[in-house]
Write an enzyme that holds these catalytic residues in place. Structure first.
Site, PDB file in Angstrom:
ATOM      1  N   GLU A  65      19.202   8.333  23.693  1.00  0.00           N
ATOM      2  CA  GLU A  65      18.401   9.226  22.855  1.00  0.00           C
ATOM      3  C   GLU A  65      18.997  10.636  22.831  1.00  0.00           C
ATOM      4  O   GLU A  65      19.040  11.291  21.787  1.00  0.00           O
ATOM      5  CB  GLU A  65      16.952   9.256  23.348  1.00  0.00           C
ATOM      6  CG  GLU A  65      16.208   7.945  23.140  1.00  0.00           C
ATOM      7  CD  GLU A  65      16.168   7.513  21.688  1.00  0.00           C
ATOM      8  OE1 GLU A  65      15.786   8.335  20.831  1.00  0.00           O
ATOM      9  OE2 GLU A  65      16.542   6.362  21.409  1.00  0.00           O
ATOM     10  N   HIS A 108       9.636   6.911  22.077  1.00  0.00           N
ATOM     11  CA  HIS A 108      10.918   6.313  21.713  1.00  0.00           C
ATOM     12  C   HIS A 108      11.971   7.415  21.637  1.00  0.00           C
ATOM     13  O   HIS A 108      13.038   7.301  22.206  1.00  0.00           O
ATOM     14  CB  HIS A 108      10.808   5.566  20.383  1.00  0.00           C
ATOM     15  CG  HIS A 108      12.039   4.791  20.024  1.00  0.00           C
ATOM     16  ND1 HIS A 108      12.054   3.816  19.056  1.00  0.00           N
ATOM     17  CD2 HIS A 108      13.317   4.853  20.487  1.00  0.00           C
ATOM     18  CE1 HIS A 108      13.270   3.300  18.953  1.00  0.00           C
ATOM     19  NE2 HIS A 108      14.062   3.923  19.812  1.00  0.00           N
ATOM     20  N   HIS A 152      20.588  11.700  19.340  1.00  0.00           N
ATOM     21  CA  HIS A 152      19.627  12.561  18.646  1.00  0.00           C
ATOM     22  C   HIS A 152      19.574  13.996  19.201  1.00  0.00           C
ATOM     23  O   HIS A 152      19.555  14.951  18.434  1.00  0.00           O
ATOM     24  CB  HIS A 152      18.234  11.934  18.708  1.00  0.00           C
ATOM     25  CG  HIS A 152      18.154  10.565  18.123  1.00  0.00           C
ATOM     26  ND1 HIS A 152      18.292  10.312  16.772  1.00  0.00           N
ATOM     27  CD2 HIS A 152      17.965   9.343  18.703  1.00  0.00           C
ATOM     28  CE1 HIS A 152      18.176   9.019  16.536  1.00  0.00           C
ATOM     29  NE2 HIS A 152      17.982   8.402  17.695  1.00  0.00           N
TER      30      HIS A 152
END
Length: 350
Positions: free
Chosen positions: A142, A80, A146
């Site tokens: 992502e 993920h 992040h």
């Protein structure tokens, strides 16, 4: 003039030599590595005031792996993301940490980056795929949310930064951690495989035995969905696994469903514990059974009656085969229970 020309030539030659080196995660381009304290972990008292290029400012890193039907091989967890959190577990900004590095063309950037090895994009497509079908959009999300928050990847941390080196390092490190911390193997080594209903406590035990630390196990409607492995960082890029802040939402016995997809051959075989089960020569049918012997043993291959169940060894073993999506899948009763045959296609655990 000759001296200046010679100096320029030497400088160009040196630059060419550096540019020709493989731009891998632990390359000579790693920023200020020689000034980073070697044994100080992020999110500790000693890490206070340490250069953010040595230790990430958000120093609790979560490797979030998912178990989602249709994504990746049938015997692998997929990614993920790799999420930096505050030391108390707080998430970063929803819009990321660097507006100048919000990208929507991750695949193009990785293909253009000179250090991306052959087959790297294929690895991402296999192990970091999106259930929505748009892998590039998933990677962009992502990275932007992040990846930009892992401070030691920032371009200003490198004295010889190459465009998109930070992007490559984020995805490369995440793939490497997924491979190193092989959750499927850790669970299988503990006798826990898809198609069963394991006790969450047994899953925690198997993970801790494999990695030396526990992990956060999360469920969706009673079925396994994700497992998060926590890390702290030292010496710029060494990820050290640590115990999670919470054990997760899974409680008691859960469903570890079979996942569609091919089973890829592994470079290291998975050793599953074996149990010697006495042979039962015959099982007396119950009053509700059709005439003829009730089948026993581990069923394999295709099956025609949805949810039909057959005991492996009635009254002795806790294992039974269940017809799932047209194929027999091995399951197990709760700890302390064994399987009993009721009819040709129905069993119970007690």
């Amino acid at each position: 003039m000759k001296i200046a020309t010679l100096t320029a030539s030497v400088a160009l030659a040196a630059l060419s030599a550096v540019s020709a080196l493989p731009l891998m995660y632990n390359s000579v381009l790693s920023p200020r590595a020689d000034t980073c304290p070697a044994d100080v972990l992020s999110c500790t008292a000693e890490s206070s005031g340490v250069d953010a290029c040595c230790l990430p400012g958000m120093g609790l890193i979560l490797l979030t792996l998912q178990w989602y039907n249709g994504l990746g091989p049938a015997d692998e967890f997929t990614i993920h993301g790799l999420w930096p959190d505050t030391c108390s577990g707080g998430q970063g900004p929803s819009t990321g940490c660097d507006a100048n590095r919000i990208y929507d063309n991750i695949e193009t950037r990785l293909k253009a980056y000179p250090g991306t090895p052959a087959g790297f994009i294929d690895q991402l497509n296999t192990y970091w795929s999106s259930y929505k079908g748009d892998n590039n959009a998933f990677w962009a999300h992502e990275w932007s949310k992040h990846g930009t928050c892992i401070s030691n990847l920032a371009p200003n941390c490198s004295s010889n930064y190459v465009q998109d080196q930070d992007v490559y390092n984020y995805f490369s490190k995440t793939l490497a951690l997924r491979s190193q911390y092989n959750l499927y193997k850790a669970l299988a080594d503990g006798g826990i495989t898809p198609g069963s209903n394991p006790n969450t406590a047994d899953m925690h035990t198997a993970i801790k035995k494999a990695f030396g630390v526990d992990a956060q196990i999360n469920c969706n409607s009673g079925a396994l969905s994700e497992i998060w492995i926590y890390f702290k960082v030292k010496n710029h890029d060494q990820y050290v696994p640590v115990d999670p802040l919470t054990q997760g939402s899974c409680k008691g016995y859960i469903s570890y469903p079979v996942k569609s997809g091919s089973i890829k051959p592994s470079t290291s075989s998975i050793t599953k514990p074996t149990t010697t089960i006495p042979t039962i020569t015959s099982v007396k049918p119950t009053a509700t059974s059709p005439t003829g012997p009730i089948p026993t043993g581990k069923q394999t291959g295709r099956c025609s009656i949805p949810n039909a169940t057959v005991c492996v060894s009635p009254g002795v073993s806790n294992q039974y085969s269940k017809c799932n999506n047209g194929y027999w899948v091995l399951n197990q009763c709760k700890t302390g229970q064994v399987c009993y045959s009721d009819t040709n296609t129905t069993t119970h655990c007690a």
